[in-house]
Design a protein around this motif. Structure first.
Motif, PDB file in Angstrom:
ATOM      1  N   ALA A  42      44.291  40.493  31.978  1.00 42.22           N
ATOM      2  CA  ALA A  42      44.108  39.371  32.896  1.00 42.22           C
ATOM      3  C   ALA A  42      43.598  39.845  34.253  1.00 42.22           C
ATOM      4  O   ALA A  42      42.744  39.187  34.866  1.00 42.22           O
ATOM      5  CB  ALA A  42      45.431  38.611  33.067  1.00 42.22           C
ATOM      6  N   CYS A  43      44.073  40.988  34.720  1.00 43.23           N
ATOM      7  CA  CYS A  43      43.575  41.536  35.989  1.00 43.23           C
ATOM      8  C   CYS A  43      42.110  41.931  35.872  1.00 43.23           C
ATOM      9  O   CYS A  43      41.324  41.706  36.796  1.00 43.23           O
ATOM     10  CB  CYS A  43      44.428  42.728  36.418  1.00 43.23           C
ATOM     11  N   GLU A  44      41.719  42.513  34.764  1.00 36.17           N
ATOM     12  CA  GLU A  44      40.314  42.870  34.573  1.00 36.17           C
ATOM     13  C   GLU A  44      39.436  41.626  34.531  1.00 36.17           C
ATOM     14  O   GLU A  44      38.345  41.611  35.099  1.00 36.17           O
ATOM     15  CB  GLU A  44      40.133  43.684  33.300  1.00 36.17           C
ATOM     16  N   VAL A  45      39.897  40.593  33.865  1.00 41.88           N
ATOM     17  CA  VAL A  45      39.139  39.339  33.823  1.00 41.88           C
ATOM     18  C   VAL A  45      39.013  38.766  35.230  1.00 41.88           C
ATOM     19  O   VAL A  45      37.941  38.293  35.631  1.00 41.88           O
ATOM     20  CB  VAL A  45      39.794  38.325  32.857  1.00 41.88           C
ATOM     21  N   ALA A  46      40.089  38.804  35.996  1.00 46.62           N
ATOM     22  CA  ALA A  46      40.059  38.281  37.362  1.00 46.62           C
ATOM     23  C   ALA A  46      39.066  39.045  38.222  1.00 46.62           C
ATOM     24  O   ALA A  46      38.320  38.446  39.003  1.00 46.62           O
ATOM     25  CB  ALA A  46      41.459  38.346  37.976  1.00 46.62           C
ATOM     26  N   ALA A  62      48.886  36.336  41.199  1.00 48.34           N
ATOM     27  CA  ALA A  62      49.414  35.357  40.235  1.00 48.34           C
ATOM     28  C   ALA A  62      49.770  36.034  38.917  1.00 48.34           C
ATOM     29  O   ALA A  62      50.807  35.732  38.308  1.00 48.34           O
ATOM     30  CB  ALA A  62      48.398  34.239  40.008  1.00 48.34           C
ATOM     31  N   VAL A  63      48.934  36.965  38.476  1.00 49.10           N
ATOM     32  CA  VAL A  63      49.222  37.720  37.246  1.00 49.10           C
ATOM     33  C   VAL A  63      50.490  38.547  37.438  1.00 49.10           C
ATOM     34  O   VAL A  63      51.369  38.585  36.564  1.00 49.10           O
ATOM     35  CB  VAL A  63      48.031  38.616  36.856  1.00 49.10           C
ATOM     36  N   GLY A  64      50.613  39.207  38.585  1.00 51.65           N
ATOM     37  CA  GLY A  64      51.812  40.001  38.866  1.00 51.65           C
ATOM     38  C   GLY A  64      53.073  39.172  38.919  1.00 51.65           C
ATOM     39  O   GLY A  64      54.120  39.571  38.404  1.00 51.65           O
ATOM     40  N   LEU A  65      52.987  37.990  39.518  1.00 50.14           N
ATOM     41  CA  LEU A  65      54.140  37.094  39.584  1.00 50.14           C
ATOM     42  C   LEU A  65      54.542  36.611  38.190  1.00 50.14           C
ATOM     43  O   LEU A  65      55.730  36.595  37.853  1.00 50.14           O
ATOM     44  CB  LEU A  65      53.845  35.909  40.489  1.00 50.14           C
ATOM     45  N   ALA A  66      53.556  36.236  37.396  1.00 55.14           N
ATOM     46  CA  ALA A  66      53.844  35.799  36.030  1.00 55.14           C
ATOM     47  C   ALA A  66      54.487  36.925  35.221  1.00 55.14           C
ATOM     48  O   ALA A  66      55.447  36.703  34.473  1.00 55.14           O
ATOM     49  CB  ALA A  66      52.569  35.314  35.344  1.00 55.14           C
ATOM     50  N   PHE A  67      53.969  38.149  35.383  1.00 53.15           N
ATOM     51  CA  PHE A  67      54.531  39.308  34.697  1.00 53.15           C
ATOM     52  C   PHE A  67      55.992  39.510  35.101  1.00 53.15           C
ATOM     53  O   PHE A  67      56.862  39.693  34.246  1.00 53.15           O
ATOM     54  CB  PHE A  67      53.710  40.556  35.027  1.00 53.15           C
ATOM     55  N   ALA A  68      56.254  39.462  36.398  1.00 52.50           N
ATOM     56  CA  ALA A  68      57.617  39.674  36.891  1.00 52.50           C
ATOM     57  C   ALA A  68      58.581  38.578  36.400  1.00 52.50           C
ATOM     58  O   ALA A  68      59.726  38.873  36.044  1.00 52.50           O
ATOM     59  CB  ALA A  68      57.618  39.735  38.411  1.00 52.50           C
TER      60      ALA A  68
END
Length: 80
Positions: A42-46, A62-68
């Motif tokens: 997801a980070c690469e896509v972003a 947002a990806v980091g928050l969702a992961f956490a």
């Protein structure tokens, strides 16, 4: 980024060699690996999708928050 994910996945295995407080089974490693794969992808896509820096940082946050949140829910059930 992918190297960092591999190191994060290896840390619990290393910790299990030195303490009995970390007891992960194969399923735990599989789930954590899948989470890391999804988050890094997801980070690469972003990074490829958004051209300006603030949008990229917001998407990665947002990806980091969702992961956490998923990690915390799986660990202790914060949404119950």
């Amino acid at each position: 980024m992918w190297g960092g994910a591999a190191i994060l996945l290896a840390l619990p295995a290393l910790a299990m060699q030195f303490t009995r407080e970390v007891t992960w089974g194969p399923g735990d490693f599989l789930v954590f690996g899948a989470m890391l794969l999804a988050a890094c992808s997801a980070c690469e896509v972003a990074v490829r999708l958004f051209k300006n820096r603030p949008s990229r940082l917001l998407a990665i946050a947002a990806v980091g928050l969702a992961f956490a949140l998923v990690w915390a829910e799986l660990a202790v059930g914060i949404f119950d």
